[in-house]
Scaffold this active site. Structure first.
Site, PDB file in Angstrom:
ATOM      1  N   LYS A   8      -3.915  -2.550   6.959  1.00 36.45           N
ATOM      2  CA  LYS A   8      -3.947  -3.854   7.026  1.00 36.45           C
ATOM      3  C   LYS A   8      -3.111  -4.509   6.020  1.00 36.45           C
ATOM      4  O   LYS A   8      -2.870  -4.392   4.935  1.00 36.45           O
ATOM      5  CB  LYS A   8      -5.474  -4.247   6.476  1.00 36.45           C
ATOM      6  CG  LYS A   8      -5.990  -5.809   6.362  1.00 36.45           C
ATOM      7  CD  LYS A   8      -7.022  -5.877   5.916  1.00 36.45           C
ATOM      8  CE  LYS A   8      -7.610  -7.337   5.810  1.00 36.45           C
ATOM      9  NZ  LYS A   8      -9.005  -7.722   5.511  1.00 36.45           N
TER      10      LYS A   8
ATOM     11  N   GLU B  43      12.232  12.629  -6.722  1.00 38.66           N
ATOM     12  CA  GLU B  43      11.958  11.850  -7.857  1.00 38.66           C
ATOM     13  C   GLU B  43      11.386  12.636  -9.195  1.00 38.66           C
ATOM     14  O   GLU B  43      11.365  12.241 -10.373  1.00 38.66           O
ATOM     15  CB  GLU B  43      11.224  10.384  -7.987  1.00 38.66           C
ATOM     16  CG  GLU B  43      12.064   9.600  -7.091  1.00 38.66           C
ATOM     17  CD  GLU B  43      13.104   9.010  -7.884  1.00 38.66           C
ATOM     18  OE1 GLU B  43      14.320   8.284  -7.155  1.00 38.66           O
ATOM     19  OE2 GLU B  43      13.169   9.053  -8.997  1.00 38.66           O
TER      20      GLU B  43
HETATM   21  N1  DAS Z   1     -15.069  -7.743   3.465  1.00 43.11           N
HETATM   22  C1  DAS Z   1     -14.366  -7.555   4.624  1.00 43.11           C
HETATM   23  C2  DAS Z   1     -15.038  -6.314   5.140  1.00 43.11           C
HETATM   24  O1  DAS Z   1     -16.111  -6.084   5.378  1.00 43.11           O
HETATM   25  C3  DAS Z   1     -14.578  -8.609   5.774  1.00 43.11           C
HETATM   26  C4  DAS Z   1     -13.820  -8.040   6.993  1.00 43.11           C
HETATM   27  O2  DAS Z   1     -12.658  -8.367   7.065  1.00 43.11           O
HETATM   28  O3  DAS Z   1     -14.265  -7.403   7.929  1.00 43.11           O
HETATM   29  O4  DAS Z   1     -14.133  -5.441   5.246  1.00 43.11           O
END
Ligand code: DAS
Length: 359
Positions: A195, A316
């Protein structure tokens, strides 16, 4: 005479209805059987208004409502739904993963299940996907899907993401690809996706290593294969586990000390992933605590906070001398998952380093 005509008309009607039912049955028989396991998240979220795209409530809509909101799904698969959890995924824990993995494996062992979709919050979606990638014991498609906008929002992305995920999970081309993440018309491999944006719908990216395909018009198109072992090739088995070893992550930054490392070890960590700066560098103020942890039997993995690239062994730090492991290209959060599973098998660092170059 009239009676005969009525009888003939009724016979014709019944014959037509029988043919219709048979055709529908034949059509249904051709569709793949996909089970949707719902766990919560934004895809099951609701907001106060149609323009509420932040500040909504995640994990409020049940799996049946999610399915009913996308009637087009019934045309591409025979779908059944189970509500496994109903949580925002920042609260996902090891215990959830064990329950989910055991349910996935039980379902995929059934000949009448062709694929599985898991609806999930996006915050830890990549972690659940990678964990399952290492413990699912089937070549059948497993697709993890979420959304960045709640179900009540203008242009909610959940319905189309779910439709795409069901198509993918029922697709013969998706067999043997390992666990996949289907978001934003893209197909990502569980190992390399992350993400990358707090709120936008294109947040899931496999950046330098690349996504593996697209979903267009409900159909999957693959352009890459996965090179690392997964699912049926994996040596990890959680079927008899009720818990996973405690493994934590310590983050490095300018001026960092050794408080976090010492606290995590004192709290019982059996493994520690160091999210180093640059190529996994060890700050001088942190290194002694990591060396001490290693001497107490804690397995140390040098990862990097930067997000891309290989953490070079003996680069490193002198990993041979320190008896540390390097994470290869795995992010700190995914290195934690692999180290956790590795510790269910061994604490031998040479064996664990092999695992990091295998999965
Ligand atoms: N709080 C986030 C989760 O439940 C909301 C989402 O993006 O799904 O991961």
């Amino acid at each position: 005479m009239l009676h005969q005509s009525f009888t003939r008309a009724m016979a014709a009607l019944f014959a037509f209805l029988f043919l219709l039912a048979s055709a529908a049955q034949a059509q249904t028989a051709k569709l793949p059987n996909v089970t949707i396991l719902a766990t919560g998240g934004t895809i099951a979220g609701t907001g106060a208004t149609s323009t509420t795209t932040v500040g909504y409530t995640a994990a409020t809509v049940g799996v049946q409502a999610l399915i009913q909101a996308v009637p087009e799904i019934a045309k591409v698969a025979n779908v059944s739904g189970e509500q496994v959890f109903q949580i925002a995924s920042e609260n996902m824990g090891n215990e959830h993963w064990l329950i989910l993995a055991k349910r996935v494996n039980a379902l995929l062992a059934q000949p009448n299940v062709d694929g599985i979709v898991i609806t999930h919050g996006t915050d830890t979606l990549e972690e659940t996907a990678y964990f399952l990638n290492l413990v699912v014991k089937s070549r059948k498609p497993v697709v993890v899907v979420g959304s960045m906008r709640p179900s009540t929002a203008l242009s909610a992305d959940g319905p189309i993401n779910l439709y795409n995920a069901v198509n993918l999970a029922g697709s013969p081309q998706a067999v043997g690809k390992g666990v996949m993440v289907a978001m934003n018309d893209q197909i990502h491999a569980a190992r390399d996706v992350t993400k990358a944006n707090t709120t936008t719908t294109d947040t899931f990216r496999s950046t330098e290593l690349g996504m593996i395909g697209y979903i267009q018009g409900g159909k999957p198109f693959f352009y890459r294969d996965v090179t690392r072992k997964h699912t049926v090739e994996s040596e990890f088995d959680v079927s008899k586990l009720d818990a996973l070893p405690q493994v934590d992550v310590a983050y490095a930054y300018a001026n960092v000390g050794d408080v976090a490392v010492k606290a995590l070890v004192a709290a019982g960590a059996r493994g520690l992933v160091h999210a180093g700066v640059g190529n996994g560098s060890l700050p001088a103020k942190t290194k002694p605590a990591l060396v001490a942890a290693r001497s107490q039997g804690v397995v140390i993995v040098r990862s990097a906070r930067v997000g891309q690239g290989i953490v070079a062994r003996n680069g490193e730090a002198n990993d041979d001398q320190l008896d540390f492991v390097v994470s290869d290209t795995l992010s700190p959060q995914k290195a934690r998952i692999l180290l956790m599973l590795a510790l269910t098998k061994t604490s031998n660092t040479k064996d664990i380093q092999r695992m990091f170059y295998t999965y």
